[in-house]
Design a protein around this motif. Sequence first.
Motif, short mmCIF file in Angstrom:
data_model
loop_
_atom_site.label_atom_id
_atom_site.label_comp_id
_atom_site.label_asym_id
_atom_site.label_seq_id
_atom_site.Cartn_x
_atom_site.Cartn_y
_atom_site.Cartn_z
N GLN A 26 60.25 34.93 26.49
CA GLN A 26 59.93 34.44 27.82
C GLN A 26 58.86 35.30 28.47
OE1 GLN A 26 64.01 34.44 29.45
NE2 GLN A 26 63.86 32.21 29.60
N LEU A 27 58.01 34.65 29.27
CA LEU A 27 56.95 35.32 30.00
C LEU A 27 56.99 34.91 31.47
CD1 LEU A 27 53.91 34.56 27.64
CD2 LEU A 27 55.11 36.75 27.80
N LEU A 28 56.43 35.75 32.32
CA LEU A 28 56.06 35.36 33.67
C LEU A 28 54.56 35.10 33.68
CD1 LEU A 28 58.04 37.85 35.94
CD2 LEU A 28 58.49 35.41 35.61
N VAL A 29 54.16 33.98 34.27
CA VAL A 29 52.75 33.58 34.31
C VAL A 29 52.36 33.39 35.77
CG1 VAL A 29 51.02 31.90 33.60
CG2 VAL A 29 52.94 32.44 32.08
N LEU A 30 51.33 34.11 36.20
CA LEU A 30 50.83 34.01 37.57
C LEU A 30 49.60 33.11 37.59
CD1 LEU A 30 50.91 34.97 40.54
CD2 LEU A 30 49.51 36.93 39.84
N GLU A 31 49.72 31.97 38.26
CA GLU A 31 48.59 31.03 38.42
C GLU A 31 48.10 31.09 39.85
OE1 GLU A 31 48.41 27.12 36.78
OE2 GLU A 31 50.26 27.41 35.62
N ARG A 32 46.77 31.10 40.00
CA ARG A 32 46.21 31.07 41.35
C ARG A 32 44.79 30.50 41.33
NH1 ARG A 32 42.49 33.54 39.54
NH2 ARG A 32 41.98 35.77 39.68
N CYS A 33 44.39 29.94 42.46
CA CYS A 33 43.02 29.45 42.64
C CYS A 33 42.66 29.56 44.11
CB CYS A 33 42.86 28.01 42.14
SG CYS A 33 43.89 26.81 43.01
N LYS B 10 35.23 33.26 33.73
CA LYS B 10 36.55 32.82 33.25
C LYS B 10 36.75 33.34 31.83
CE LYS B 10 37.45 30.13 36.88
NZ LYS B 10 38.51 30.43 37.84
N GLY B 11 37.26 34.56 31.74
CA GLY B 11 37.49 35.15 30.42
C GLY B 11 38.95 35.41 30.16
N ILE B 12 39.25 36.45 29.39
CA ILE B 12 40.63 36.84 29.10
C ILE B 12 41.15 37.62 30.30
CG2 ILE B 12 42.10 38.25 27.62
CD1 ILE B 12 40.04 37.70 25.36
N GLU B 13 42.22 37.11 30.88
CA GLU B 13 42.69 37.65 32.16
C GLU B 13 44.08 38.29 32.08
OE1 GLU B 13 41.50 37.91 36.35
OE2 GLU B 13 40.48 37.24 34.55
N GLY B 14 44.87 37.95 31.08
CA GLY B 14 46.23 38.44 31.05
C GLY B 14 46.66 38.97 29.69
N ILE B 15 47.42 40.07 29.70
CA ILE B 15 48.04 40.63 28.50
C ILE B 15 49.50 40.91 28.82
CG2 ILE B 15 48.03 42.51 26.82
CD1 ILE B 15 45.18 43.12 27.57
N GLU C 37 36.32 26.84 41.73
CA GLU C 37 37.70 27.07 41.32
C GLU C 37 38.38 25.84 40.75
OE1 GLU C 37 39.64 29.99 41.32
OE2 GLU C 37 37.64 30.81 41.48
N LYS C 38 37.63 24.80 40.48
CA LYS C 38 38.23 23.55 40.06
C LYS C 38 38.93 23.65 38.70
CE LYS C 38 33.86 21.86 38.10
NZ LYS C 38 32.83 20.80 38.18
N ARG C 39 38.62 24.68 37.93
CA ARG C 39 39.27 24.82 36.63
C ARG C 39 40.66 25.45 36.72
NH1 ARG C 39 33.82 26.18 35.68
NH2 ARG C 39 32.81 24.87 34.11
N GLY C 40 41.02 25.97 37.88
CA GLY C 40 42.30 26.66 38.00
C GLY C 40 42.24 28.01 37.31
N GLY C 41 43.29 28.81 37.46
CA GLY C 41 43.21 30.12 36.84
C GLY C 41 44.54 30.81 36.64
N ILE C 42 44.72 31.39 35.45
CA ILE C 42 45.84 32.29 35.17
C ILE C 42 45.32 33.71 35.41
CG2 ILE C 42 47.31 33.23 33.35
CD1 ILE C 42 47.26 30.38 32.14
N SER C 43 45.92 34.42 36.34
CA SER C 43 45.40 35.74 36.65
C SER C 43 46.19 36.87 36.02
CB SER C 43 45.35 35.96 38.17
OG SER C 43 46.64 35.94 38.73
N GLU C 44 47.41 36.60 35.54
CA GLU C 44 48.18 37.66 34.90
C GLU C 44 49.38 37.07 34.18
OE1 GLU C 44 48.12 40.27 33.29
OE2 GLU C 44 47.82 41.78 34.87
#
Length: 317
Positions: free
Chosen positions: A227-234, A147-152, A212-219
Motif C-alpha cells: 500500500q502507498l499514500l499518493v498526494l495529488e494536487r493541481c 512534469k518529471g519524476i516527482e515521487g519516491i 495544470e490541465k495534466r494534473g499532478g502527483i507531487s509525492e
Amino acid sequence: MRNLIAVILFVSLSHISKAQSLQFELSDYTLLPQKPEGSLHGISGIEYISSRNQWHLASDRGSYFIFDSINTIHDFEKRQNLGVYKKTGLWYEALRFDATSNTFFYAVENEYVANTETCDTSTYVSYMDAFPPAFLFPPLHLPADNKGIEGIAVTDSGNVWVAPEAGWAGETEVGNDTIHFRKFEKLKTGYSQAGEYSYVIDRSGCQQSPTEKRGGISEILSVNENQLLVLERCFDLKVTNKIKAKLWQVTVEGSHLKKDTKPAFDFNEGFPIVVDNLEGMSWWEAENGKRRLLLITDDNPGMKNNQRTQLILLKEK
C-alpha cells in the motif's frame, strides 16, 4: 470443511484489509517567514530518519538541509538557520532513505543550459550510499514541461516505488487518465527490472488552467509492502485560483494500484488556511499509537509571489 475454512479466511482478510484503510485529521500547521527571511524556501523533498532523529529537506534549486532536535513543527522556524546546509546544484523533487542499507534516493529535475538558445531538461532517480551515485532511472527528457519524476517511496524491505508527476512520455495528455508507477524489487545484488503498475490519475480538477490541465502527483509514501499514500494536487488558475489537493491510499491489486473509495485526507474541505504548493511528505514518529504525517509546501522562486513555506502535520484518526 475446506470451503468453510476458505470462506472464514476470506472474510478475515477482507476485514483486515478494510481496517488498514487510513484516514487523517489536521494536528497542527505553521507558516515560515516570507522570502528572503530564513533559509527554508523552495522545499520539494522531505524525509525523517527515525534512527537518527533527523530531518532531511531538499529544494528544487539545489539546497539541502539536515536538522536535529526537532520536537514540534514550530522548531523548524526557530532552527531553520542552524541546520547543516549544503549547496548541491541538483534540483531535487523527492528524497527517501532506505534504512535496510543506509542508502539515500533522490529524484532530480534539472535544466542544463548549453547556450543562450537551447535548454535541455531532464529527470532521473539516483541512489547513493557511497560516491559516485548509481541510477535507478538514468537522465531522460521530461515527458511534458516541468512534469518529471516527482515521487519516491521505499518500503520496509527496501523495495523502491517511483511515480511521475503526470505520466511518462505518451501518458501525460488530458484524454488519458491512466499512468504507471514503477516498482524496483530489492535483490541481494541490486534491484530488479522495473515492474509497472497502472494508476488512474484525476485530471478533472484543473482542466481549465493552461499549465495544470495534466494534473499532478507531487509525492508518494510507503504504508506497507502493498500500500502507498499518493498526494495529488493541481493549481486551479482559472476558477478558484487555489491549489486543489487530495491524499489517497492505494493498494496493489495485480498490476494495478487501486484507490480507496474516499481520500485519506482532502485539503480543500474545511481546512483553516488556503493550502499552497504541496511538494514534500514524510512519516514522523507515531504519537499515542497513531501515525503522524508531515507535509511541506514549495514557496517557489521569485521575491514577488508573496508565498510562504507551509508545514502541515496530520495525524491518523
